[in-house]
Structures are given as structure tokens and as C-alpha cells.
Design an enzyme around this catalytic site. Structure first.
Site, PDB file in Angstrom:
ATOM      1  N   GLU A  71       0.807  -1.226   0.000  1.00 23.75           N
ATOM      2  CA  GLU A  71       0.000   0.000   0.000  1.00 23.75           C
ATOM      3  C   GLU A  71       0.844   1.281   0.000  1.00 23.75           C
ATOM      4  O   GLU A  71       0.746   2.105   0.921  1.00 23.75           O
ATOM      5  CB  GLU A  71      -0.940   0.016   1.219  1.00 23.75           C
ATOM      6  CG  GLU A  71      -1.913  -1.132   1.233  1.00 23.75           C
ATOM      7  CD  GLU A  71      -2.979  -1.032   2.338  1.00 23.75           C
ATOM      8  OE1 GLU A  71      -3.951  -1.794   2.248  1.00 23.75           O
ATOM      9  OE2 GLU A  71      -2.833  -0.208   3.259  1.00 23.75           O
TER      10      GLU A  71
ATOM     11  N   GLU B 125      -5.199  -8.731   0.700  1.00 25.99           N
ATOM     12  CA  GLU B 125      -5.837  -8.369   1.977  1.00 25.99           C
ATOM     13  C   GLU B 125      -7.311  -8.109   1.727  1.00 25.99           C
ATOM     14  O   GLU B 125      -7.681  -7.492   0.729  1.00 25.99           O
ATOM     15  CB  GLU B 125      -5.271  -7.067   2.589  1.00 25.99           C
ATOM     16  CG  GLU B 125      -3.903  -7.185   3.203  1.00 25.99           C
ATOM     17  CD  GLU B 125      -3.413  -5.855   3.796  1.00 25.99           C
ATOM     18  OE1 GLU B 125      -4.267  -5.040   4.236  1.00 25.99           O
ATOM     19  OE2 GLU B 125      -2.196  -5.643   3.810  1.00 25.99           O
TER      20      GLU B 125
END
Length: 470
Positions: free
Chosen positions: A174, A373
Site C-alpha cells: 500500500e 488483503e
């Protein structure tokens, strides 16, 4: 396999599908001041401003994986993991970011990797998960080219040290989040609010990524793949009015495509370049950067998905004296009737995961990918504990099922999805939120010596993995 299932399997996944979970070093290891680890920005920020962390809980102990990894990996095996993504702490391996390698850290990571393999769990290793070594941040972090070179060296050392057993690697998790948190919205250290510096940090992060990919190619790890983990948040316009559509397009450029395009296609979107040029925010670039990005695209894309981004055209002209932020181009929009996770304040929109996968198939060459995720954080889960001590988190089971139905549909439509990792294996420390919301398949009892207990969702996940479907 078939015999174990009591009900017929409606949603069957491809053979060899990756079932597992993801986490990061700072969030589970603990031992922040042990084993020769250097300070990272989280250790430092907590010392400076402990009040910014939920209930004043810092990163010192977290879930204590550093001391309990054998017990934890045995639990991973018990609940059906065939793969597990964790990160290496740069400041544990190289305490000041550039100097000597810490032999204690090498011993620890070797032990974790060997233990995973001994339990039939494939290690997926991520190199950077929000945890800049403090010495590196003190010279500017990702704003400084020296830090990029230090990171490339660190990556290269990891490939040398662990590449004989670890085949699946990721450069960053991320990467938009440290940009948002550290340089736009004040929820990560160094708490800067400056769009120009944010753009430079984002750009340098991708240069660092490309240099790590280049180092990986040089390392020639047999059967190895390298990728990046991106939280791709689909941008949905309020309506099909051109102004709303444009707002969603700009949000997508800034938050998704600024990393996705260079990582997969080896180039930045032309309209992003034009947007930044128009507002005089193009980053400082060096000769050779373009070629570096072009030549070092990824093998595998990790996709983190939690919530959609819904936007509309600006209602009002921006304050000309306020800091320039992405919201200069759009306003957020709360869709009537949306389903919410009230604890996190996030919309639950399962179809978003399908929309991302179809977009990757149609516009990004159907690159090999996986859901790296997806998960649900809930506060106060203790109230769902029964007499035997098990937490009945049926809401989590439902959350996973509803997302997996859309993943399954995307696979049926030809997307190249190889697996599903939940966030996360056990309750972990979540940055400034500490232990406010719990995400684990396994509960960690902070009041009771960090005792681990498998939740109802953990047993459900075991049957999901054993049946390769539900």
C-alpha cells in the site's frame, strides 16, 4: 478432500489456490527494543506523542510474534493456511538502514521461514510496510534519493539471505498510505501536509520499487516472482453527469493509477502527468528514471480491498489559501442505503472486489494477481465470547463469504486470480488505532498474557481451505 465437506461445495476455487493471511512486522513482532533492532518511525513517533495512539498503546510488544512464532505458525497450519505474507523489518535487519546487517535478525527471519516451510506454508515476503528506519527518515525518508539506494541495497541483501527458500516477494505494501498519512492527511509520521512533497514521495517510492525489482532480476531466484501490494479502491461517481465522472476519474488517477500503471505497464498515465503539470506539481525526475520504470515491471499483483471510494463533483470552490489536497478535485459522497462497518466507518461493498479484478483483466493484461488483503475490523469482540472461550464472529464469516462469491465470479469470467489472503491471522496492533478494532481469525487476549484462541471464523477458514471452497 470431497469427503470432508458436510454440505455440497457451491463455490469451488481453482486447484492450488492460495489460502492464507497477511500481516506486517511492526504490527505483530513486538520486541521493538530487542534483538539489535534499530528504531523505526513508529517507535520514534510513539515516544514523541503517545497520546496519538489508541489507549496509549505503542509498538513495543504488539502480539509478540518475535517470541511466539512457533506457536503461531502451528496455529496457521491448524486453520488451513498454505501461504502467509509477512514483512521484514528493515530497521531490524539493518538497524540504521545502511550499515551492518544484524545477525540476530537474520537468525529470526531464517527461523520463521524454516518454520513456515516445515508446516507446509509458503512464505510470501514483503520488504516495506510503512516502517521507515528512523535514521533514514531523519535524512528525508522517501524524499531523499540516498534512501532509495539504501532500500535497493536492503532488498538485494534480503534476496541473497532468504531467496533460496522464499520465492514470492513484494516491494511495498500500500505505497499510497505513507503518502496519504505522512504527507497529506496527518495520520502517519512525519505528519507533513504538503502536496508537492507528497508527489515526490510517491514518485520516489516507485523508483525504489523499480530498483528493487531490478535487484531481484539480478538475483535470478529460481522460480521466483516479484510484485507489489496495492490497495486498489474503486472510485465510483455519484452519477453519470460528466462532472461526477471526471471527479471519479481524477480520484482514480491520484489514488490507484499513480502506482498501478508504473508497476504493471511501466509508465504513468498521460492524463495524470498532464494534471500534475497543469497545477505545477510534477515531481523532480532524474535521467534514466523513465527507462528504469519501463524495464522493471512486476510478475504478480497483490490487491488489498476493504471499501469503495464514492465521489462527486465539488460543491464549492476550494479555499485558495488552504493546503492543496486531492480533494481540490472532488468531494466524497455517501451513497444512500449503503452497508456499513460502523466500527471502522467503512462502507462494505462486496462487488467492488469483482470490479477491480475485471478492470485488471481488461486494462492491465490480465496480470497474475491475488487478493492480498480483505478483512473486517470490529471493536469489542469480547462480547461475542462463549463459555468455552470462543469468539463467535459470524459477521466476519459472512464478510469473507460475500467477497469470495464475487472473487469466484471474476475467476469464472477469466481473471487470473491465484489466491485469497485475509487480513489477518491474529489480532494485531493497527498503527495509531492500536488494538481498537480486531481483525484476526485468532483472538489475542491482551489482559491474559496474550493468550491465543481460534475464533469461529478461524474454524470456518480451515474448512474453506480444506474444501478449496464453500
Amino acid at each position: 478432500m470431497e469427503q470432508r465437506s458436510k454440505q455440497p461445495i457451491t463455490y469451488r476455487f481453482p486447484a492450488g489456490f492460495w489460502w492464507g493471511s497477511a500481516t506486517s512486522a511492526t504490527q505483530i513482532e513486538g520486541a521493538a527494543n530487542e534483538g539489535g533492532k534499530g528504531k523505526n518511525i513508529w517507535d520514534h513517533w510513539y515516544e514523541q506523542e503517545p497520546h496519538r495512539f489508541f489507549q496509549g498503546v505503542g509498538p513495543e510488544v504488539t502480539s509478540d510474534f518475535y517470541h511466539r512464532y512457533k506457536e503461531d505458525i502451528a496455529l496457521m497450519k491448524e486453520i488451513g493456511h498454505n501461504s502467509f505474507r509477512f514483512s521484514i523489518s528493515w530497521s531490524r535487519l539493518i538497524p540504521d538502514g545502511v550499515g551492518e546487517v544484524n545477525s540476530e535478525a537474520v537468525r529470526f527471519y531464517n527461523a520463521v521461514i524454516d518454520e513456515l516451510l516445515a508446516n507446509g506454508i509458503e512464505p510470501f515476503v514483503n520488504l516495506y510496510h510503512f516502517d521507515m528506519p528512523l535514521v533514514m527518515q531523519n535524512i528525508g525518508g522517501w524524499e531523499n534519493r540516498e534512501v532509495i539506494d539504501a532500500y535497493a541495497r536492503y532488498a538485494s541483501l534480503c534476496f541473497q539471505l532468504f531467496g533460496d527458500r522464499v520465492k514470492t516477494w513484494f516491494t511495498h505494501n500500500e505505497p499510497i498510505v505513507p503518502v496519504e498519512g505522512g504527507y497529506l492527511y496527518d495520520f502517519h509520521y512525519p505528519n507533513v501536509v504538503d502536496f508537492r512533497r507528497a508527489v515526490q514521495v510517491a514518485y520516489h517510492t516507485m523508483i525504489a520499487h523499480a530498483k528493487a525489482v531490478a535487484a531481484f532480476r539480478r538475483a535470478a531466484i529460481q522460480g521466483g516472482k516479484i510484485g507489489i501490494i496495492l490497495n486498489l479502491t474503486p472510485s465510483y461517481p455519484r452519477s453519470q453527469h460528466p462532472a461526477d465522472v471526471k471527479a471519479a476519474h481524477i480520484a482514480d488517477l491520484l489514488f490507484n493509477r499513480s502506482f498501478l500503471d508504473p508497476a504493471v505497464k511501466g509508465e504513468y498515465p498521460q492524463d495524470l502527468i498532464e494534471l500534475l503539470a497543469e497545477h505545477r506539481f510534477l515531481p523532480v525526475m532524474e535521467v534514466g528514471d523513465r527507462e528504469l520504470i519501463k524495464e522493471n515491471t512486476i510478475d504478480l499483483l497483490g490487491i488489498n480491498y476493504y471499501q469503495p471510494r464514492r465521489v462527486k463533483a465539488k460543491e464549492h470552490l476550494p479555499n485558495p489559501d488552504a493546503p492543496f489536497l486531492p480533494e481540490r478535485f472532488f468531494d466524497y459522497y455517501a451513497m444512500p442505503g449503503r452497508k456499513m462497518n460502523p466500527y471502522r466507518g467503512w462502507e462494505i461493498y462486496e462487488k467492488g472486489i469483482y470490479d477491480i479484478l475485471i478492470n485488471i483483466k481488461e486494462k492491465y493484461g490480465n496480470i497474475e494477481c491475488f487478493i492480498s488483503e480483505n478483512g473486517m475490523g470490529v471493536e469489542g469482540e469480547e462480547r461475542f465470547r462463549d463459555e468455552s472461550g470462543m469468539i463467535h464472529d459470524d459477521y466476519r464469516i459472512e464478510f469473507i463469504q460475500e467477497h469470495l462469491k464475487w472473487v469466484h465470479r471474476a475467476i469464472e469470467e477469466g481473471t487470473n486470480v491465484k489466491g485469497y489472503h485475509i487480513w489477518t491471522f491474529m489480532d494485531n496492533w493497527s498503527w495509531t488505532n492500536a488494538y481498537k478494532n480486531r481483525y484476526g481469525l485468532v483472538a489475542v487476549d491482551l489482559e491474559n498474557g496474550l493468550k491465543r484462541t481460534i475464533k469461529k471464523s478461524g474454524y470456518w477458514f480451515k474448512s474453506l481451505a480444506e474444501n478449496n471452497g464453500f
